[in-house]
Scaffold this motif. Sequence first.
Motif, PDB file in Angstrom:
ATOM      1  N   ILE A   1     -11.000  -3.557 -17.126  1.00 51.00           N
ATOM      2  CA  ILE A   1     -10.867  -3.939 -18.542  1.00 51.00           C
ATOM      3  C   ILE A   1     -11.119  -5.435 -18.759  1.00 51.00           C
ATOM      4  N   GLY A   2     -11.283  -6.174 -17.655  1.00 51.03           N
ATOM      5  CA  GLY A   2     -11.491  -7.613 -17.786  1.00 51.03           C
ATOM      6  C   GLY A   2     -10.207  -8.404 -17.689  1.00 51.03           C
ATOM      7  N   GLY A   3      -9.182  -7.811 -17.053  1.00 54.13           N
ATOM      8  CA  GLY A   3      -7.928  -8.519 -16.845  1.00 54.13           C
ATOM      9  C   GLY A   3      -7.203  -8.849 -18.141  1.00 54.13           C
ATOM     10  N   GLY A   4      -6.548 -10.005 -18.150  1.00 62.99           N
ATOM     11  CA  GLY A   4      -5.734 -10.397 -19.297  1.00 62.99           C
ATOM     12  C   GLY A   4      -6.510 -10.532 -20.590  1.00 62.99           C
ATOM     13  N   SER A   5      -7.744 -11.029 -20.520  1.00 64.28           N
ATOM     14  CA  SER A   5      -8.528 -11.191 -21.752  1.00 64.28           C
ATOM     15  C   SER A   5      -8.882  -9.833 -22.356  1.00 64.28           C
ATOM     16  N   GLY A   6      -9.186  -8.853 -21.494  1.00 70.02           N
ATOM     17  CA  GLY A   6      -9.479  -7.512 -21.994  1.00 70.02           C
ATOM     18  C   GLY A   6      -8.257  -6.875 -22.627  1.00 70.02           C
TER      19      GLY A   6
ATOM     20  N   LEU B   1      -4.328   1.399 -19.941  1.00 66.65           N
ATOM     21  CA  LEU B   1      -5.100   2.618 -20.181  1.00 66.65           C
ATOM     22  C   LEU B   1      -5.642   2.649 -21.606  1.00 66.65           C
ATOM     23  N   ALA B   2      -4.837   2.221 -22.569  1.00 67.13           N
ATOM     24  CA  ALA B   2      -5.313   2.174 -23.954  1.00 67.13           C
ATOM     25  C   ALA B   2      -6.507   1.233 -24.080  1.00 67.13           C
ATOM     26  N   ALA B   3      -6.438   0.072 -23.401  1.00 67.46           N
ATOM     27  CA  ALA B   3      -7.554  -0.870 -23.433  1.00 67.46           C
ATOM     28  C   ALA B   3      -8.807  -0.261 -22.811  1.00 67.46           C
ATOM     29  N   LEU B   4      -8.645   0.445 -21.705  1.00 68.66           N
ATOM     30  CA  LEU B   4      -9.772   1.086 -21.033  1.00 68.66           C
ATOM     31  C   LEU B   4     -10.435   2.120 -21.945  1.00 68.66           C
TER      32      LEU B   4
ATOM     33  N   PRO C   1      -0.534 -11.254 -21.989  1.00 68.91           N
ATOM     34  CA  PRO C   1      -0.911 -10.732 -20.667  1.00 68.91           C
ATOM     35  C   PRO C   1      -0.513 -11.681 -19.537  1.00 68.91           C
ATOM     36  N   GLY C   2      -0.185 -11.085 -18.388  1.00 68.31           N
ATOM     37  CA  GLY C   2       0.141 -11.879 -17.218  1.00 68.31           C
ATOM     38  C   GLY C   2      -1.073 -12.638 -16.706  1.00 68.31           C
ATOM     39  N   ASP C   3      -0.819 -13.757 -16.034  1.00 72.24           N
ATOM     40  CA  ASP C   3      -1.909 -14.584 -15.515  1.00 72.24           C
ATOM     41  C   ASP C   3      -2.593 -13.918 -14.323  1.00 72.24           C
ATOM     42  N   GLY C   4      -3.905 -14.102 -14.247  1.00 72.10           N
ATOM     43  CA  GLY C   4      -4.643 -13.599 -13.093  1.00 72.10           C
ATOM     44  C   GLY C   4      -4.435 -12.108 -12.904  1.00 72.10           C
ATOM     45  N   GLY C   5      -3.977 -11.748 -11.698  1.00 68.78           N
ATOM     46  CA  GLY C   5      -3.751 -10.337 -11.406  1.00 68.78           C
ATOM     47  C   GLY C   5      -2.318  -9.895 -11.610  1.00 68.78           C
TER      48      GLY C   5
ATOM     49  N   GLN D   1     -12.419   0.479 -24.819  1.00 64.27           N
ATOM     50  CA  GLN D   1     -13.715  -0.036 -24.364  1.00 64.27           C
ATOM     51  C   GLN D   1     -14.726   1.089 -24.176  1.00 64.27           C
ATOM     52  N   ALA D   2     -14.261   2.230 -23.658  1.00 67.42           N
ATOM     53  CA  ALA D   2     -15.156   3.374 -23.499  1.00 67.42           C
ATOM     54  C   ALA D   2     -15.620   3.892 -24.858  1.00 67.42           C
TER      55      ALA D   2
END
Length: 302
Positions: free
Chosen positions: A156-161, A115-118, A176-180, A121-122
């Motif tokens: 957020i773009g997954g792990g990179s975001g 949520l912080a990442a989201l 960050p975890g891999d993939g999903g 980005q906003a």
Amino acid sequence: MSRNHLPTLRSAAVAAGTLAVIAATASSSAPLVGDTAEAAGAPRTRYVQYAPAAGKAPAPAPSADKAVTKALKALPKPAGAYDLAVADLDSGAQATYASGKGSFDTASIVKVDILAALLLQAQDDGKTLTGAQKKLAAEMIRSSDNDATDALWSDIGGGSGLADANRRLGLTETEPGDGGTWGLTQTTASDQLTLLEAVYGDGRSPLDGDSRHYVGKLMASVVDDQRWGVSAAADDTGAAALKNGWLPRSSTGLWDINSIGRVEHGGHTLLVAVLSDGHESHKAGVDAVETYTTTAANALRD
């Protein structure tokens, strides 16, 4: 003045000071104490100016780290491993306890980070969250909905975001975890405390005031059956704002149990992060995390 006269003058000064204290305390047995102010904004340091007639000055209080570590080590040996970090927003005291394991699975506490990442980005785009994103965010934090988390993880773009946001938030030990697999993000208690400080701290955060308020509001309104963990240290559990994570590991059958949040304890506001693993059941893990939390909170405040 000759250097040879200095010892005599010092002796005279000490004698005069001692006589002054004897006269001042003739009707009272209490020691005289004073305060010295450190640099601007720093905590005040108490010291004993003169000891009472019986003699010795009291021993200095242990550091926050030592006090919390001592209290936690006095507990029965845990089934698995756990790390804890706690900060008092009023006094500035902080303490960490590390088992030596290193990092832990986040499980669902990573949802606060997502949520912080989201929100970051906003902010960067000069926008607010959409209605759909707000609905998903509420479901993700309040009831720990995984489908909502999947959707926002993608946003957020997954792990990179998440990694980009964490660099700005100051999280240096979170992978960050891999993939999903967002629930397998690796983190430490100190990093989770840093995240909490970005939400609840003094404003030196890349999250603006509206974003911090929004995260705090959602964490303060999690569903009733998820109000366990760090909330055990709150004077009134209704005053706690938190996010918990729980994950049974298929390889061992043992549970990861984590809890992060803000509580009011003994008239002070505390931020607490507890990460743990190796529990035989969900309930055993919750009980352990609540014991660690209350023990650390009491040690920090006492």
